[in-house]
Design an enzyme around this catalytic site. Structure first.
Site, PDB file in Angstrom:
ATOM      1  N   HIS A 126       0.879  -1.385  -0.167  1.00  9.26           N
ATOM      2  CA  HIS A 126       0.080  -0.081   0.047  1.00  9.26           C
ATOM      3  C   HIS A 126       0.903   1.169   0.059  1.00  9.26           C
ATOM      4  CE1 HIS A 126      -3.819  -1.941   1.777  1.00  9.26           C
ATOM      5  NE2 HIS A 126      -3.296  -2.823   0.858  1.00  9.26           N
ATOM      6  N   GLU A 159       0.879   3.856   1.928  1.00  4.09           N
ATOM      7  CA  GLU A 159       1.600   4.308   3.090  1.00  4.09           C
ATOM      8  C   GLU A 159       2.713   3.481   3.436  1.00  4.09           C
ATOM      9  OE1 GLU A 159      -1.727   3.715   2.286  1.00  4.09           O
ATOM     10  OE2 GLU A 159      -3.038   4.243   3.882  1.00  4.09           O
ATOM     11  N   CYS A 213      -2.233  -0.413   7.640  1.00  6.50           N
ATOM     12  CA  CYS A 213      -1.617   1.005   7.614  1.00  6.50           C
ATOM     13  C   CYS A 213      -1.592   1.536   8.727  1.00  6.50           C
ATOM     14  CB  CYS A 213      -1.995   1.599   6.166  1.00  6.50           C
ATOM     15  SG  CYS A 213      -1.604   0.902   4.483  1.00  6.50           S
TER      16      CYS A 213
END
Length: 142
Positions: free
Chosen positions: A46, A48, A79
Site C-alpha cells: 500500500h 502508506e 497501514c
C-alpha cells in the site's frame, strides 16, 4: 497533499488503486509512493507502507518521530498499525473509507486502548479530488 495526489494518479496509470502517500519532515518530502500491490504481487504494498519503508531507509531509523504522513485515502487497519509503530506525528488524509478505513471508520485503531502511539489525525484534506480519483478508477472497471 498535492504530491500524494500525484502519486495516486501515477498509481492509477499503472492500473493500481489510486492511493498515494508522502512522508514529510521539517517541511520537506522524505518519501513518496503510490499503491503497487499488483505490480509487486504484494498485498502489503500500500502507498502508506511503501512511503514509510522508504522514509525509514532515508532517515536511517525504524521510527519516524517528527514526521507527518499525507495520504489520499483513510488508512486501512494494516497501514494504521504501521503508522502507529513508526510513531508518525500527524496523519492527513483525503477521502474517508467507510468500507476499509481504520481511523475514523471501522476499528478506529488510534482510539483503541491497545494502540501504542496515536498520531494527530486530520481528515478531509483535498477530499473531493481524492474521492473523484477513486470513483473514476472504479467506474472504469465496472
Amino acid at each position: 497533499m498535492g504530491a500524494a495526489l500525484d502519486e495516486a494518479r501515477a498509481a492509477a496509470a499503472r492500473g493500481e488503486v489510486p492511493v498515494g502517500a508522502v512522508v514529510v519532515k521539517d517541511g520537506r518530502i522524505v518519501s513518496a509512493a503510490g499503491n503497487r500491490t499488483l505490480e509487486l504481487r504484494d498485498p502489503t504494498a500500500h502507498a502508506e507502507i511503501l512511503a514509510i519503508r522508504e522514509a525509514c531507509r532515508a532517515l536511517g531509523s525504524e521510527r519516524l518521530v517528527g514526521c507527518d504522513l499525507a495520504v489520499t485515502l483513510e488508512p486501512c487497519p494494516m497501514c494504521a498499525g504501521a503508522i502507529s509503530f513508526a510513531r508518525i506525528r500527524r496523519v492527513y488524509f483525503g477521502a474517508g473509507d467507510p468500507k476499509s478505513g481504520a481511523v475514523e471508520n471501522g476499528v478506529r485503531l488510534f482510539a483503541s486502548p491497545t494502540c501504542h502511539h496515536a498520531p494527530e489525525v486530520y481528515g478531509g484534506i483535498a477530499e473531493g479530488e481524492a474521492a473523484a480519483l477513486l470513483r473514476s478508477f472504479f467506474a472504469d472497471r465496472r
